[in-house]
Design a protein around this motif. Sequence first.
Motif, mmCIF file in Angstrom:
data_model
loop_
_atom_site.group_PDB
_atom_site.id
_atom_site.type_symbol
_atom_site.label_atom_id
_atom_site.label_comp_id
_atom_site.label_asym_id
_atom_site.label_seq_id
_atom_site.Cartn_x
_atom_site.Cartn_y
_atom_site.Cartn_z
ATOM 1 N N ARG A 97 0.580 -1.337 -0.061
ATOM 2 C CA ARG A 97 -0.188 0.105 0.113
ATOM 3 C C ARG A 97 1.093 1.009 -0.121
ATOM 4 N NH1 ARG A 97 -3.118 -3.758 -1.332
ATOM 5 N NH2 ARG A 97 -4.335 -4.486 -0.567
ATOM 6 N N SER A 98 0.529 2.869 -0.403
ATOM 7 C CA SER A 98 1.408 3.820 -0.185
ATOM 8 C C SER A 98 2.426 4.366 0.972
ATOM 9 C CB SER A 98 0.590 4.940 -0.366
ATOM 10 O OG SER A 98 -1.055 5.168 0.237
ATOM 11 N N HIS A 99 0.949 3.419 2.054
ATOM 12 C CA HIS A 99 2.413 3.823 3.397
ATOM 13 C C HIS A 99 3.315 2.841 3.382
ATOM 14 C CE1 HIS A 99 -0.894 0.932 4.770
ATOM 15 N NE2 HIS A 99 0.114 0.893 5.545
ATOM 16 N N HIS A 100 3.299 1.476 2.176
ATOM 17 C CA HIS A 100 4.886 0.600 2.789
ATOM 18 C C HIS A 100 5.579 1.230 2.247
ATOM 19 C CE1 HIS A 100 1.444 -2.396 3.386
ATOM 20 N NE2 HIS A 100 2.024 -1.565 4.528
ATOM 21 N N VAL A 101 5.939 2.265 0.442
ATOM 22 C CA VAL A 101 6.495 2.917 -0.343
ATOM 23 C C VAL A 101 8.401 3.499 0.491
ATOM 24 C CG1 VAL A 101 7.071 4.676 -1.598
ATOM 25 C CG2 VAL A 101 4.948 3.844 -1.844
ATOM 26 N N GLY A 102 9.209 2.696 0.436
ATOM 27 C CA GLY A 102 10.492 2.785 1.182
ATOM 28 C C GLY A 102 11.007 2.182 1.515
ATOM 29 N N ARG A 103 9.694 1.363 2.303
ATOM 30 C CA ARG A 103 9.643 0.065 3.528
ATOM 31 C C ARG A 103 10.556 -1.270 2.488
ATOM 32 N NH1 ARG A 103 5.813 -1.030 6.789
ATOM 33 N NH2 ARG A 103 6.617 -2.534 7.918
ATOM 34 N N SER A 104 11.619 -2.168 3.152
ATOM 35 C CA SER A 104 11.753 -3.280 2.766
ATOM 36 C C SER A 104 10.240 -4.328 2.139
ATOM 37 C CB SER A 104 12.435 -3.859 3.757
ATOM 38 O OG SER A 104 12.997 -6.134 3.587
ATOM 39 N N LYS A 105 10.035 -4.411 1.215
ATOM 40 C CA LYS A 105 9.684 -5.714 0.343
ATOM 41 C C LYS A 105 9.271 -6.803 1.213
ATOM 42 C CE LYS A 105 10.066 -4.186 -4.993
ATOM 43 N NZ LYS A 105 9.419 -4.608 -5.970
ATOM 44 N N CYS A 106 10.308 -7.579 1.660
ATOM 45 C CA CYS A 106 10.257 -8.807 1.736
ATOM 46 C C CYS A 106 9.886 -8.547 3.356
ATOM 47 C CB CYS A 106 11.513 -9.829 2.239
ATOM 48 S SG CYS A 106 12.689 -8.850 3.454
ATOM 49 N N GLU A 107 10.415 -7.674 3.949
ATOM 50 C CA GLU A 107 9.241 -7.434 5.163
ATOM 51 C C GLU A 107 8.229 -7.190 5.729
ATOM 52 O OE1 GLU A 107 13.319 -5.959 7.877
ATOM 53 O OE2 GLU A 107 11.567 -4.054 7.543
ATOM 54 N N VAL A 108 7.637 -6.254 4.178
ATOM 55 C CA VAL A 108 5.971 -6.432 4.103
ATOM 56 C C VAL A 108 5.716 -7.637 3.895
ATOM 57 C CG1 VAL A 108 4.236 -4.749 3.149
ATOM 58 C CG2 VAL A 108 6.486 -3.276 4.253
ATOM 59 N N ALA A 109 5.824 -8.177 3.162
ATOM 60 C CA ALA A 109 5.142 -9.279 2.343
ATOM 61 C C ALA A 109 4.714 -10.385 3.581
ATOM 62 C CB ALA A 109 6.248 -9.637 0.974
ATOM 63 N N ALA A 110 5.884 -10.136 3.553
ATOM 64 C CA ALA A 110 5.504 -11.450 4.504
ATOM 65 C C ALA A 110 4.231 -11.066 6.113
ATOM 66 C CB ALA A 110 7.075 -11.915 5.742
ATOM 67 N N ASP A 111 4.392 -9.358 6.821
ATOM 68 C CA ASP A 111 3.622 -9.618 7.577
ATOM 69 C C ASP A 111 1.767 -9.540 6.344
ATOM 70 O OD1 ASP A 111 5.149 -8.625 9.537
ATOM 71 O OD2 ASP A 111 5.582 -6.914 8.985
ATOM 72 N N ALA A 112 1.809 -8.862 5.395
ATOM 73 C CA ALA A 112 0.467 -8.930 4.954
ATOM 74 C C ALA A 112 0.063 -10.377 4.380
ATOM 75 C CB ALA A 112 1.208 -7.687 3.751
ATOM 76 N N ALA A 113 1.324 -10.949 3.621
ATOM 77 C CA ALA A 113 0.506 -12.337 3.710
ATOM 78 C C ALA A 113 0.302 -12.956 4.538
ATOM 79 C CB ALA A 113 1.821 -13.513 3.215
ATOM 80 N N LEU A 114 0.988 -13.118 5.757
ATOM 81 C CA LEU A 114 0.360 -13.882 7.226
ATOM 82 C C LEU A 114 -0.981 -13.287 7.609
ATOM 83 C CD1 LEU A 114 2.884 -13.625 9.504
ATOM 84 C CD2 LEU A 114 1.806 -15.442 8.336
ATOM 85 N N ALA A 115 -1.647 -11.621 7.591
ATOM 86 C CA ALA A 115 -2.754 -11.397 7.532
ATOM 87 C C ALA A 115 -3.804 -12.074 6.699
ATOM 88 C CB ALA A 115 -3.054 -10.014 6.989
ATOM 89 N N PHE A 116 -4.331 -12.653 5.436
ATOM 90 C CA PHE A 116 -4.667 -13.916 4.992
ATOM 91 C C PHE A 116 -4.969 -14.956 5.860
ATOM 92 C CE2 PHE A 116 -2.805 -11.886 1.376
ATOM 93 C CZ PHE A 116 -3.872 -11.662 0.801
ATOM 94 N N VAL A 117 -3.866 -14.956 6.631
ATOM 95 C CA VAL A 117 -4.320 -16.175 7.839
ATOM 96 C C VAL A 117 -5.090 -16.126 8.776
ATOM 97 C CG1 VAL A 117 -3.128 -18.135 9.123
ATOM 98 C CG2 VAL A 117 -2.327 -17.351 7.221
ATOM 99 N N PRO A 118 -6.254 -16.150 9.068
ATOM 100 C CA PRO A 118 -7.108 -16.876 11.092
ATOM 101 C C PRO A 118 -6.435 -16.159 12.089
ATOM 102 C CG PRO A 118 -7.883 -18.616 9.583
ATOM 103 C CD PRO A 118 -6.347 -18.127 8.814
ATOM 104 N N ALA A 119 -6.556 -15.099 12.375
ATOM 105 C CA ALA A 119 -5.507 -14.865 13.788
ATOM 106 C C ALA A 119 -5.769 -16.060 14.431
ATOM 107 C CB ALA A 119 -6.658 -13.683 14.410
ATOM 108 N N SER A 120 -6.515 -17.229 14.407
ATOM 109 C CA SER A 120 -6.200 -18.203 15.762
ATOM 110 C C SER A 120 -5.186 -18.996 15.263
ATOM 111 C CB SER A 120 -7.386 -19.170 15.491
ATOM 112 O OG SER A 120 -8.331 -19.448 14.267
ATOM 113 N N GLU A 121 -5.025 -18.731 13.958
ATOM 114 C CA GLU A 121 -3.897 -19.765 13.239
ATOM 115 C C GLU A 121 -2.187 -19.010 13.491
ATOM 116 O OE1 GLU A 121 -3.209 -23.652 12.350
ATOM 117 O OE2 GLU A 121 -5.684 -23.414 13.387
ATOM 118 N N ARG A 122 -2.294 -17.353 13.580
ATOM 119 C CA ARG A 122 -1.058 -17.227 12.801
ATOM 120 C C ARG A 122 -0.251 -17.164 13.686
ATOM 121 N NH1 ARG A 122 -3.772 -11.283 12.816
ATOM 122 N NH2 ARG A 122 -5.012 -11.892 10.964
#
Length: 138
Positions: A97-122
Motif C-alpha cells: 500500500r502507499s504507506h509502505h513506500v520506502g520499506r523493505s519488500k520482504c518485510e511488508v510482504a511477509a506481514d501482509a501474507a500472514l494477514a490472510f491467515v485466521p488470527a487463531s492460526e497465526r
Amino acid sequence: KTTMSEPTSTSVDTPPAAPQSESSSVSPLPSFYSGTISALQPGVFSCIQSSRILLVGSGGIGCELLKNLALSGFRTVTVVDMDTIDVSNLNRQFLFRSHHVGRSKCEVAADAALAFVPASERASYKYTPVVGNIKDTA
C-alpha cells in the motif's frame, strides 16, 4: 424431455471433514483449510504444514506466491529480497500500500501474507523476512 436429478443431501456450504489419517503432531484442522485438504491425498496436508520454504523475491510473482503459500497452510517460509517498495510497485504488487513506500519488500510482504491467515492460526506460522541478496545469504 430430460430432467436433471435432484441434488444429493450433501450441502455445498458444508466443508468436507478433515481426513482422519493426519499426523497427531499437527494441530486440529479448522474449516479454513477444508478446500486445501479436500484437494489433497490423506497425509499430504501434514507435509505441507511441516515444510520449510525459501522464497526468493517478493515482487510481482513473489507476492502472489506468498499469499498462496499462506492460504494453503505452509507455516514456515523465509522470504529473501533486497528491494524496497516504490510507488510504481503499487499497481501490480497487491500486498503493498502507499504507506509502505520506502520499506523493505520482504518485510511488508511477509506481514501482509500472514494477514490472510485466521488470527487463531497465526501463532503457528513463522514467515521470516531476510533483507539482502540471496547470493550474500549464508
